[in-house]
Scaffold this motif. Structure first.
Motif, PDB file in Angstrom:
ATOM      1  N   GLY A 149     -36.031 -84.841   8.996  1.00  0.00           N
ATOM      2  CA  GLY A 149     -35.825 -85.542   7.730  1.00  0.00           C
ATOM      3  C   GLY A 149     -37.044 -86.348   7.308  1.00  0.00           C
ATOM      4  O   GLY A 149     -37.423 -86.359   6.131  1.00  0.00           O
ATOM      5  N   ILE A 150     -37.664 -87.022   8.262  1.00  0.00           N
ATOM      6  CA  ILE A 150     -38.861 -87.818   7.964  1.00  0.00           C
ATOM      7  C   ILE A 150     -39.999 -86.922   7.481  1.00  0.00           C
ATOM      8  O   ILE A 150     -40.719 -87.269   6.523  1.00  0.00           O
ATOM      9  N   ILE A 151     -40.151 -85.779   8.115  1.00  0.00           N
ATOM     10  CA  ILE A 151     -41.196 -84.829   7.699  1.00  0.00           C
ATOM     11  C   ILE A 151     -40.977 -84.413   6.242  1.00  0.00           C
ATOM     12  O   ILE A 151     -41.917 -84.378   5.437  1.00  0.00           O
ATOM     13  N   ARG A 152     -39.721 -84.116   5.881  1.00  0.00           N
ATOM     14  CA  ARG A 152     -39.442 -83.729   4.502  1.00  0.00           C
ATOM     15  C   ARG A 152     -39.675 -84.888   3.538  1.00  0.00           C
ATOM     16  O   ARG A 152     -40.175 -84.689   2.427  1.00  0.00           O
ATOM     17  N   HIS A 153     -39.339 -86.110   3.953  1.00  0.00           N
ATOM     18  CA  HIS A 153     -39.599 -87.275   3.097  1.00  0.00           C
ATOM     19  C   HIS A 153     -41.091 -87.400   2.795  1.00  0.00           C
ATOM     20  O   HIS A 153     -41.486 -87.649   1.648  1.00  0.00           O
ATOM     21  N   ILE A 154     -41.909 -87.235   3.817  1.00  0.00           N
ATOM     22  CA  ILE A 154     -43.362 -87.349   3.632  1.00  0.00           C
ATOM     23  C   ILE A 154     -43.870 -86.223   2.751  1.00  0.00           C
ATOM     24  O   ILE A 154     -44.699 -86.436   1.848  1.00  0.00           O
ATOM     25  N   GLN A 155     -43.370 -85.007   2.980  1.00  0.00           N
ATOM     26  CA  GLN A 155     -43.828 -83.859   2.200  1.00  0.00           C
ATOM     27  C   GLN A 155     -43.422 -83.977   0.731  1.00  0.00           C
ATOM     28  O   GLN A 155     -44.209 -83.653  -0.170  1.00  0.00           O
ATOM     29  N   LEU A 156     -42.208 -84.444   0.476  1.00  0.00           N
ATOM     30  CA  LEU A 156     -41.724 -84.552  -0.903  1.00  0.00           C
ATOM     31  C   LEU A 156     -42.375 -85.706  -1.651  1.00  0.00           C
ATOM     32  O   LEU A 156     -42.579 -85.637  -2.863  1.00  0.00           O
TER      33      LEU A 156
END
Length: 289
Positions: free
Chosen positions: A157-164
């Motif tokens: 989830g954190i990875i997606r937050h950073i990517q988005l």
């Protein structure tokens, strides 16, 4: 029941041709355990279990409707002593080329399928969940696979937050459906709560075993990336991990008779935080999914 009410208010519908589709029909509609009640005239009436009763009532008020059963286990209906659900004929559908089922999971030697097959929670770890009685230290050592799954949920989830890179954090859900007994759900909630606390304590102490788990989860997620997006560094992920664990999480128990479960069936349930963890039985299996 709402559909039945509509049909009763517009009786002309009863004469129309129709199609009733019972998806995953081996799950609930064949569960026809009955009870007998007597009305005010002492006449007996057979009542089925809830889903079976609803399907039966719907077929009664739509006499011109065909009844289509969709299931991977049609023999359940042939063996049922409820003749209303025995099919007149069966049509077998060939699986599509992306289908993943028992043959792929249990017999394939493909490296990806083998990895999935070998990545399971052991019986010993499952039994420890039922025995869990409260706060313990270093829970990620006692529950390695559950800890790995939980950590993967947060780091992913954190990875997606950073990517988005959006102003409002996207909300994600983790479903825990490992026991149908409601008494066990409270133990699972306590376990997950204490696992999160154990993660936070391990991060503060820079615990080597926890860091090894985090590194392994991060590496697996990085290897799974299939689109051309910049993958954040582990350092950037670690900056956000304590906040995600401590401030952006909520655990909810879902049962069909509690308030949250009722909201689920109404389609009104919402993720109020970026990381929602749902624990339950059929409300999770047939509700959220």
């Amino acid at each position: 029941e709402k559909l039945q009410d509509i049909i009763e208010k517009h009786p002309s519908i009863r004469n129309d041709l129709g199609l009733i589709i019972d998806d995953e029909s081996d799950e609930a509609s064949v569960n026809h355990k009955t009870r007998v009640e007597k009305d005010i005239l002492r006449a007996e009436k057979i009542l089925y279990k809830a889903i079976c009763q609803c399907v039966t009532d719907l077929r009664d008020i739509l006499p011109r409707a065909n009844f289509l059963i969709v299931t991977a286990t049609p023999f359940v209906h042939y063996l049922s002593d409820n003749v209303l659900f025995r099919p007149h004929s069966v049509v077998l559908l060939k699986p599509h080329n992306q289908y993943f089922g028992g043959k792929q999971l249990f017999f394939s030697n493909d490296s990806k399928n083998v990895a999935i097959r070998e990545n399971f929670v052991s019986e010993d770890e499952f039994s420890k969940i039922s025995e869990f009685s409260g706060q313990q230290n270093d829970l990620y050592r006692e529950f390695p696979k559950i800890a790995e799954a939980l950590m993967a949920f947060y780091i992913g989830g954190i990875i997606r937050h950073i990517q988005l890179n959006e102003k409002y954090l996207k909300h994600f859900s983790m479903l825990i459906h490992i026991d149908t007994h409601r008494a066990e759900h409270n133990k699972q909630e306590a376990l997950i709560t204490n696992l999160i606390a154990s993660f936070l304590e391990g991060i503060k102490k820079d615990d080597l075993e926890l860091m090894s788990l985090i590194n392994a989860v991060y590496a697996n997620l990085k290897a799974s990336q299939s689109v051309e997006l910049q993958f954040p560094s582990l350092i950037d992920v670690m900056k956000r991990l304590p906040g995600a664990l401590e401030e952006q999480s909520k655990i909810k128990i879902l049962n069909s008779d509690n308030k949250i479960g009722a909201e689920l069936y109404k389609g009104a349930i919402k993720n109020s935080v970026p990381f929602s963890i749902f624990i339950g039985a059929l409300a999770v299996e047939r509700g959220i999914t």
